[in-house]
Design a protein around this motif. Structure first.
Motif, PDB file in Angstrom:
ATOM      1  N   TYR A  85      39.552  39.265  48.495  1.00 34.74           N
ATOM      2  CA  TYR A  85      40.906  39.757  48.198  1.00 34.74           C
ATOM      3  C   TYR A  85      41.329  39.388  46.776  1.00 34.74           C
ATOM      4  N   PHE A  86      41.034  38.148  46.385  1.00 31.97           N
ATOM      5  CA  PHE A  86      41.460  37.676  45.071  1.00 31.97           C
ATOM      6  C   PHE A  86      40.556  38.162  43.939  1.00 31.97           C
ATOM      7  N   ALA A  87      39.375  38.649  44.264  1.00 31.45           N
ATOM      8  CA  ALA A  87      38.457  39.152  43.229  1.00 31.45           C
ATOM      9  C   ALA A  87      37.952  40.544  43.607  1.00 31.45           C
ATOM     10  N   PRO A  88      38.876  41.492  43.726  1.00 30.99           N
ATOM     11  CA  PRO A  88      38.424  42.837  44.112  1.00 30.99           C
ATOM     12  C   PRO A  88      37.553  43.451  43.022  1.00 30.99           C
ATOM     13  N   GLY A  89      36.534  44.124  43.424  1.00 31.30           N
ATOM     14  CA  GLY A  89      35.678  44.823  42.476  1.00 31.30           C
ATOM     15  C   GLY A  89      34.680  43.952  41.749  1.00 31.30           C
ATOM     16  N   VAL A  90      34.625  42.654  42.046  1.00 35.30           N
ATOM     17  CA  VAL A  90      33.693  41.775  41.339  1.00 35.30           C
ATOM     18  C   VAL A  90      32.254  42.164  41.649  1.00 35.30           C
ATOM     19  N   THR A  91      31.993  42.604  42.875  1.00 36.12           N
ATOM     20  CA  THR A  91      30.620  42.984  43.217  1.00 36.12           C
ATOM     21  C   THR A  91      30.169  44.188  42.402  1.00 36.12           C
ATOM     22  N   GLY A  92      31.104  45.001  41.957  1.00 42.46           N
ATOM     23  CA  GLY A  92      30.763  46.155  41.124  1.00 42.46           C
ATOM     24  C   GLY A  92      30.695  45.823  39.648  1.00 42.46           C
ATOM     25  N   MET A  93      30.821  44.540  39.305  1.00 46.35           N
ATOM     26  CA  MET A  93      30.841  44.143  37.899  1.00 46.35           C
ATOM     27  C   MET A  93      29.488  43.602  37.448  1.00 46.35           C
ATOM     28  N   ALA A  94      28.441  43.897  38.188  1.00 48.85           N
ATOM     29  CA  ALA A  94      27.106  43.419  37.809  1.00 48.85           C
ATOM     30  C   ALA A  94      26.784  43.919  36.406  1.00 48.85           C
ATOM     31  N   GLY A  95      26.280  43.033  35.616  1.00 47.90           N
ATOM     32  CA  GLY A  95      25.928  43.384  34.256  1.00 47.90           C
ATOM     33  C   GLY A  95      27.048  43.146  33.251  1.00 47.90           C
ATOM     34  N   GLN A  96      28.245  42.789  33.735  1.00 43.24           N
ATOM     35  CA  GLN A  96      29.358  42.539  32.823  1.00 43.24           C
ATOM     36  C   GLN A  96      29.435  41.079  32.416  1.00 43.24           C
ATOM     37  N   GLY A  97      28.649  40.254  33.084  1.00 44.04           N
ATOM     38  CA  GLY A  97      28.502  38.854  32.699  1.00 44.04           C
ATOM     39  C   GLY A  97      29.792  38.101  32.486  1.00 44.04           C
ATOM     40  N   ALA A  98      30.003  37.660  31.263  1.00 43.29           N
ATOM     41  CA  ALA A  98      31.116  36.768  30.919  1.00 43.29           C
ATOM     42  C   ALA A  98      32.482  37.380  31.191  1.00 43.29           C
ATOM     43  N   GLN A  99      32.571  38.685  31.211  1.00 44.04           N
ATOM     44  CA  GLN A  99      33.869  39.325  31.457  1.00 44.04           C
ATOM     45  C   GLN A  99      34.350  39.090  32.889  1.00 44.04           C
ATOM     46  N   ALA A 100      33.423  38.940  33.824  1.00 47.84           N
ATOM     47  CA  ALA A 100      33.790  38.753  35.225  1.00 47.84           C
ATOM     48  C   ALA A 100      34.058  37.298  35.569  1.00 47.84           C
ATOM     49  N   VAL A 101      33.566  36.368  34.759  1.00 44.09           N
ATOM     50  CA  VAL A 101      33.644  34.947  35.089  1.00 44.09           C
ATOM     51  C   VAL A 101      35.077  34.458  35.300  1.00 44.09           C
ATOM     52  N   PRO A 102      36.029  34.714  34.396  1.00 40.40           N
ATOM     53  CA  PRO A 102      37.394  34.206  34.628  1.00 40.40           C
ATOM     54  C   PRO A 102      38.010  34.738  35.921  1.00 40.40           C
ATOM     55  N   GLN A 103      37.743  35.981  36.253  1.00 42.75           N
ATOM     56  CA  GLN A 103      38.293  36.557  37.478  1.00 42.75           C
ATOM     57  C   GLN A 103      37.700  35.870  38.708  1.00 42.75           C
ATOM     58  N   VAL A 104      36.415  35.595  38.675  1.00 39.50           N
ATOM     59  CA  VAL A 104      35.752  34.934  39.798  1.00 39.50           C
ATOM     60  C   VAL A 104      36.251  33.495  39.941  1.00 39.50           C
ATOM     61  N   ILE A 105      36.374  32.784  38.836  1.00 35.82           N
ATOM     62  CA  ILE A 105      36.862  31.398  38.887  1.00 35.82           C
ATOM     63  C   ILE A 105      38.281  31.354  39.430  1.00 35.82           C
ATOM     64  N   ASN A 106      39.139  32.242  38.957  1.00 34.96           N
ATOM     65  CA  ASN A 106      40.513  32.292  39.485  1.00 34.96           C
ATOM     66  C   ASN A 106      40.517  32.618  40.971  1.00 34.96           C
ATOM     67  N   ALA A 107      39.638  33.510  41.397  1.00 33.68           N
ATOM     68  CA  ALA A 107      39.559  33.857  42.818  1.00 33.68           C
ATOM     69  C   ALA A 107      39.188  32.636  43.653  1.00 33.68           C
ATOM     70  N   PHE A 108      38.239  31.840  43.166  1.00 31.66           N
ATOM     71  CA  PHE A 108      37.867  30.617  43.884  1.00 31.66           C
ATOM     72  C   PHE A 108      39.044  29.642  43.925  1.00 31.66           C
ATOM     73  N   HIS A 109      39.749  29.489  42.818  1.00 34.64           N
ATOM     74  CA  HIS A 109      40.895  28.575  42.787  1.00 34.64           C
ATOM     75  C   HIS A 109      41.966  29.001  43.791  1.00 34.64           C
ATOM     76  N   TYR A 110      42.300  30.279  43.809  1.00 37.21           N
ATOM     77  CA  TYR A 110      43.308  30.775  44.767  1.00 37.21           C
ATOM     78  C   TYR A 110      42.826  30.611  46.208  1.00 37.21           C
ATOM     79  N   THR A 111      41.527  30.812  46.414  1.00 39.04           N
ATOM     80  CA  THR A 111      40.973  30.659  47.762  1.00 39.04           C
ATOM     81  C   THR A 111      41.060  29.217  48.229  1.00 39.04           C
ATOM     82  N   PHE A 112      40.729  28.262  47.352  1.00 44.87           N
ATOM     83  CA  PHE A 112      40.844  26.848  47.722  1.00 44.87           C
ATOM     84  C   PHE A 112      42.289  26.499  48.077  1.00 44.87           C
ATOM     85  N   ILE A 113      43.227  27.023  47.328  1.00 42.18           N
ATOM     86  CA  ILE A 113      44.643  26.743  47.608  1.00 42.18           C
ATOM     87  C   ILE A 113      45.024  27.292  48.978  1.00 42.18           C
TER      88      ILE A 113
END
Length: 142
Positions: A85-113
């Motif tokens: 939910y917090f990282a929609p479309g991340v699975t479709g971001m293969a090959g975008q590398g560093a551009q997807a990292v902040p979104q994934v990290i934020n998604a993990f942070h929100y999930t932990f909360i």
């Protein structure tokens, strides 16, 4: 109740971990989290079997173990749903590398909360436990 609240707070505190987190501090954090989590399992197991007759303790412990495994599986499922939910479309971001990292990290942070808040909310179940739980155990040897 206090341990469950502490466990929820510990889960939420994982949202503070980032690439700059000191490794030794992270190890200490994981150690304390493991201790609190272990204590939580022990408390819940004790509360589950404390008033069972001696002949039923083994069966009660088995049922508790199954329920705990189902609960953990359900928790992983909910965590995965939240992460998606917090990282929609991340699975479709293969090959975008560093551009997807902040979104994934934020998604993990929100999930932990959120998972931490679920744990804190679960502490309410302990208020429904009978106050006399285990009181007669010392005197009765079933």
């Amino acid at each position: 109740v206090v341990n469950t609240l502490l466990l929820g707070a510990m889960i939420m505190s994982f949202a503070l971990v980032d690439a700059g987190t000191n490794f030794n501090l992270l190890l200490l954090h994981l150690l304390v989290f493991g201790m609190v989590n272990s204590l939580q399992f022990s408390i819940m197991n004790t509360a589950t079997i404390i008033d069972l007759p001696q002949a039923d303790v083994s069966a009660g412990n088995s049922i508790f173990s199954v329920v705990m495994q189902l609960s953990l599986s359900f928790g992983v499922y909910c965590g995965a749903l939240l992460l998606g939910y917090f990282a929609p479309g991340v699975t479709g971001m293969a090959g975008q590398g560093a551009q997807a990292v902040p979104q994934v990290i934020n998604a993990f942070h929100y999930t932990f909360i959120c998972v931490g808040l679920f744990s804190i909310a679960a502490s309410l179940t302990f208020f429904f436990m009978p106050a006399e739980l285990g009181r007669g155990r010392e005197s009765s040897q079933d």
